[in-house]
Design an enzyme around this catalytic site. Sequence first.
Site, short mmCIF file in Angstrom:
data_model
loop_
_atom_site.label_atom_id
_atom_site.label_comp_id
_atom_site.label_asym_id
_atom_site.label_seq_id
_atom_site.Cartn_x
_atom_site.Cartn_y
_atom_site.Cartn_z
N LYS A 12 0.85 -1.19 0.00
CA LYS A 12 0.00 0.00 0.00
C LYS A 12 0.89 1.24 0.00
O LYS A 12 1.92 1.26 0.67
CB LYS A 12 -0.89 -0.03 1.25
CG LYS A 12 -1.95 1.07 1.29
CD LYS A 12 -2.85 0.88 2.51
CE LYS A 12 -3.94 1.92 2.60
NZ LYS A 12 -4.82 1.75 3.78
N SER A 15 -9.95 -0.78 6.91
CA SER A 15 -9.35 -0.62 5.58
C SER A 15 -8.62 -1.82 5.00
O SER A 15 -8.26 -1.80 3.83
CB SER A 15 -8.38 0.55 5.59
OG SER A 15 -9.10 1.73 5.36
N SER A 33 -9.67 1.58 2.76
CA SER A 33 -8.80 2.32 1.86
C SER A 33 -7.70 1.49 1.20
O SER A 33 -7.10 1.96 0.24
CB SER A 33 -8.14 3.46 2.64
OG SER A 33 -7.31 2.93 3.67
N1 GLN Z 1 -13.20 3.77 5.96
C1 GLN Z 1 -12.71 4.20 7.23
C2 GLN Z 1 -12.38 5.67 7.16
O1 GLN Z 1 -12.66 6.25 6.18
C3 GLN Z 1 -11.51 3.38 7.61
C4 GLN Z 1 -10.27 3.81 6.94
C5 GLN Z 1 -9.09 3.01 7.35
O2 GLN Z 1 -9.20 1.98 8.02
N2 GLN Z 1 -7.94 3.51 6.99
O3 GLN Z 1 -11.87 6.24 8.07
#
Ligand code: GLN
Length: 478
Positions: A69, A168, A144
Amino acid sequence: MDKKLIKSSACEIAKAIKNRETTSSEVYSFFQKRITKLNPSLNIFIDIYKNSSSLGGLSALAGVPIGIKDNISIKGKKITCASSILASHKAVYDATVIEKIKSSGLSLMGTTNMDEFAFGSSTENSCYGPAKNPWDKTRVVGGSSGGSAAAVAARLVPFALGSDTGGSIRQPASFCGVVGLKPTYGRVSRYGLVAFGSSLDQIGPITTNIEDCAHLLNVISGFDSSDSTSAKLEPGDFTESLGKDIANLKIGIPKEYFDQGLDPEVKKKLDQAIDFFKKKKVKFKEISLPHTQYAVPTYYIISSSEASSNLQRFDGIRYGKRVEADNLLKTYQKSRHQGLGNEAKRRIFLGTYSLSSGYYDAYYLKALKVRKLIKNDFDQAFQELDAIITPTSPSPAFKIGQKTEDPLSMYLSDIYTISSNLAGVPAISLPCGFTKNNLPLGMQLITKEFDEATLMKLGSAFQQGTDFHKKIPELGNV
Ligand code: GLN
């Protein structure tokens, strides 16, 4: 060999290299070609490396390529977090997980698409544009870590690393039909991970199957003096739990997670998974995690507060692209205005507001208290249970563009994943079936802190008896 490589797990590929059926450079160039062919239509990889920088190690995974990532530092390589402000930024050191990956002999394939600074649930908040779901290119990959999950699903790499602050790793794993683990907070060093919510962030494996997940966790976990939150534990071997008997384990079904809002197809697959485990003599009990309804607001206050503080450094002076203006204040303003996307700005506003004097007690402090109540729910449940089962996300992958105008409905796609970040406990998403339209679905298993071993046990029992994880999306003849 080529056809075989797509169907092989990372462990099988490593074995083939060891047995001299193939070489690590043949494997590398096979995946590189596959990425070159498929990436233009899928938009999964951001940076594709020309050659691997592995040191050649002797681990069980030596020679296997991995996707990373784009918020994890790899020395000398671009690290953009899918943000314009960092579009030309290069990392000056290796994250601890990257050091471990290199010294275990894995090869780095490149960096994967993500939501900007990991803010999002769909990989649409990326300055490179959305990644496409390999099961249906009109749909999102989740987020994400959507690029990492989709890369593994499309077999552009055998496995990848993601980061998980509120879901994410697990939510995109479920949208793409792969395995995604968020380890216990403190299990894996975050040194070299661009911080989002420092009290929540964890790096974890995204793989096609549970065995690879256990091996990759072996590689990346362990105490690190460079991360003050990393746990001082003897390194364990997570593969020891694979294939172990699961009879008489006790799993809780939290009623709050099977409420309205859950897609009936997801519910049906979860029921089938529960039946599967019942046949293996696992005991189930309906439970309540009474503070679940507060998890989403609590998470968004805490994570945005931490994000607003962590993102201060991206100002065009200390880090990031500078937009010159008449004076220092205007330079900050213009750099951040032009360099950051809308969702990043929304998080910074929300976080700055809840940390400001006059609002701190009402929002941030209150959220910390509710977080403790959520943690207590889990502590209490695990006094009599070995694990908890829930859906990973309320629905399968949604259409690209469907939720971009409605942040709240986007936030709700993490409703089942964020509690385990707030509580710090480990959680895994495993493929558990497909919708009528052939979209993958995931189930989530959660255990108490540092009990990833039980997740491995349950996951391997499930994958020994099912073949959802073996299905590969049809991507034409490449
Ligand atoms: N979708 C969640 C957010 O927008 C989690 C994001 C993540 O785990 N980085 O914060």
